[in-house]
Design a protein around this motif. Structure first.
Motif, PDB file in Angstrom:
ATOM      1  N   VAL A  14      -8.869   1.264   2.936  1.00 15.81           N
ATOM      2  CA  VAL A  14      -8.195   0.291   2.082  1.00 15.81           C
ATOM      3  C   VAL A  14      -7.417   1.097   1.051  1.00 15.81           C
ATOM      4  CG1 VAL A  14      -8.453  -1.702   0.568  1.00 15.81           C
ATOM      5  CG2 VAL A  14     -10.041  -1.381   2.477  1.00 15.81           C
ATOM      6  N   MET A  15      -6.096   0.947   1.075  1.00 16.18           N
ATOM      7  CA  MET A  15      -5.221   1.851   0.314  1.00 16.18           C
ATOM      8  C   MET A  15      -4.290   1.095  -0.634  1.00 16.18           C
ATOM      9  SD  MET A  15      -2.050   2.845   2.846  1.00 16.18           S
ATOM     10  CE  MET A  15      -1.000   3.096   1.407  1.00 16.18           C
ATOM     11  N   GLY A  40     -14.101   5.891  -2.391  1.00 19.34           N
ATOM     12  CA  GLY A  40     -13.395   7.155  -2.593  1.00 19.34           C
ATOM     13  C   GLY A  40     -13.579   7.750  -3.978  1.00 19.34           C
ATOM     14  N   ASP A  41     -13.625   6.897  -4.989  1.00 23.60           N
ATOM     15  CA  ASP A  41     -13.767   7.401  -6.353  1.00 23.60           C
ATOM     16  C   ASP A  41     -15.036   8.244  -6.529  1.00 23.60           C
ATOM     17  OD1 ASP A  41     -11.443   6.247  -7.177  1.00 23.60           O
ATOM     18  OD2 ASP A  41     -12.382   4.539  -8.179  1.00 23.60           O
ATOM     19  N   LEU A  70     -13.382  12.812   2.262  1.00 23.99           N
ATOM     20  CA  LEU A  70     -13.434  11.416   2.729  1.00 23.99           C
ATOM     21  C   LEU A  70     -13.382  11.352   4.251  1.00 23.99           C
ATOM     22  CD1 LEU A  70     -11.156   9.609   0.095  1.00 23.99           C
ATOM     23  CD2 LEU A  70     -13.659   9.745   0.175  1.00 23.99           C
ATOM     24  N   GLY A  71     -12.574  12.216   4.836  1.00 21.06           N
ATOM     25  CA  GLY A  71     -12.516  12.279   6.300  1.00 21.06           C
ATOM     26  C   GLY A  71     -13.872  12.666   6.887  1.00 21.06           C
ATOM     27  N   GLU A  72     -14.519  13.643   6.249  1.00 22.62           N
ATOM     28  CA  GLU A  72     -15.851  14.066   6.726  1.00 22.62           C
ATOM     29  C   GLU A  72     -16.863  12.927   6.615  1.00 22.62           C
ATOM     30  OE1 GLU A  72     -16.975  17.407   4.307  1.00 22.62           O
ATOM     31  OE2 GLU A  72     -15.293  18.596   5.063  1.00 22.62           O
ATOM     32  N   VAL A  86     -13.235   3.009   3.959  1.00 19.89           N
ATOM     33  CA  VAL A  86     -13.017   3.982   2.894  1.00 19.89           C
ATOM     34  C   VAL A  86     -12.041   3.409   1.877  1.00 19.89           C
ATOM     35  CG1 VAL A  86     -12.238   6.339   2.402  1.00 19.89           C
ATOM     36  CG2 VAL A  86     -13.249   5.813   4.632  1.00 19.89           C
ATOM     37  N   THR A  87     -12.335   3.536   0.591  1.00 18.18           N
ATOM     38  CA  THR A  87     -11.303   3.235  -0.402  1.00 18.18           C
ATOM     39  C   THR A  87     -10.645   4.547  -0.800  1.00 18.18           C
ATOM     40  OG1 THR A  87     -12.754   3.447  -2.345  1.00 18.18           O
ATOM     41  CG2 THR A  87     -12.612   1.280  -1.327  1.00 18.18           C
ATOM     42  N   CYS A  88      -9.334   4.556  -0.671  1.00 16.67           N
ATOM     43  CA  CYS A  88      -8.571   5.771  -0.978  1.00 16.67           C
ATOM     44  C   CYS A  88      -7.132   5.341  -1.213  1.00 16.67           C
ATOM     45  CB  CYS A  88      -8.635   6.741   0.199  1.00 16.67           C
ATOM     46  SG  CYS A  88      -7.610   8.213  -0.014  1.00 16.67           S
TER      47      CYS A  88
END
Ligand SMILES: Nc1ncnc2c1ncn2[C@@H]1O[C@H](COP(=O)(O)OP(=O)(O)O)[C@@H](O)[C@H]1O
Ligand SMILES: O=C(O)[C@H](O)[C@@H](O)[C@H](O)[C@H](O)COP(=O)(O)O
Length: 193
Positions: A14-15, A40-41, A70-72, A86-88
């Motif tokens: 979610v971007m 993500g934060d 985040l990818g990991e 993922v929030t990024c």
């Protein structure tokens, strides 16, 4: 706004810019579809938090390690049999491609809003490290994901429930779901707009 689903989607990011609703939407969506939230934060190194708190935008170099982390996390989640959300902010194409390299086919839900609404939301949000002064740099950095594979753009000013509803329909219609879990089923129709 239209969604493109040309790849399988093993999970979602979610971007969007600060204040667009990433954390709110991702938490509700994760609950709704039974996915695991990766906020993500929570994965920024302290140096990044210190920079942002001081009103200094992150650089590509500041973001690189964070994106890899985040990818990991998303990969580990998938390896454990769970679906990652993922929030990024993922503001640039290169950042999204870095996440795609970690998780091929990952989808991006872009929450679009204009800068005055973002500024208003960030100013009103209590106890958060992002100061309103960083909103301008977020918009300067943003490269919307239009035309990229497995992306969906939604109006971030819709009520939260409506965003989650539309995102759920998009998620349920993803190709691997249509092929695997519901053989022969037609993809769910997306609502207009
Ligand atoms: N769809 C929405 N409509 C109205 N306010 C929202 C919506 N989504 C989020 N908000 C509010 O906007 C602020 C920023 O949301 P947040 O989820 O923290 O955004 P982000 O994680 O993208 O920075 C919060 O105060 C949140 O309650
Ligand atoms: O919740 C927020 O307010 C932010 O959007 C946050 O999710 C993100 O970590 C920052 O935006 C920093 O990263 P960028 O500078 O790459 O946006």
């Amino acid at each position: 706004m239209p969604g493109d689903r040309s790849d399988d989607m093993p999970g979602l990011v979610v971007m969007g810019v600060t204040g667009c609703g990433k954390s709110s939407v991702a938490a509700a969506l994760a609950k709704r579809i039974g996915a695991r939230l990766i906020e993500g934060d929570a994965f920024h190194p302290p140096a990044n938090i210190a920079r942002m708190s001081a009103g200094i935008p992150l650089t590509d170099a500041d973001r690189a390690g964070w994106l890899d982390r985040l990818g990991e996390e998303a990969r580990a989640c998938l390896a454990g049999g769970e679906v990652p959300i993922v929030t990024c902010s993922a503001l640039r194409r290169a950042y999204r491609d870095r996440l795609r390299a970690a998780v091929p086919g990952i989808g991006f839900l872009f929450l679009a809003l204009d800068r005055s609404v973002a500024a208003e939301r960030v100013a009103r949000r209590p106890a958060h490290f992002m100061p309103p002064s960083l909103v301008a740099s977020q918009f300067a950095t943003l490269e919307p994901p239009f035309g990229e594979a497995s992306t969906m753009t939604l109006d971030a000013t819709l009520p939260l429930a409506a965003i989650v509803e539309r995102a759920t329909l998009w998620w349920e219609a993803r190709p691997d779901k249509a092929r695997g879990e519901r053989p022969g089923a037609a993809p769910a129709r997306l609502p207009p707009g």
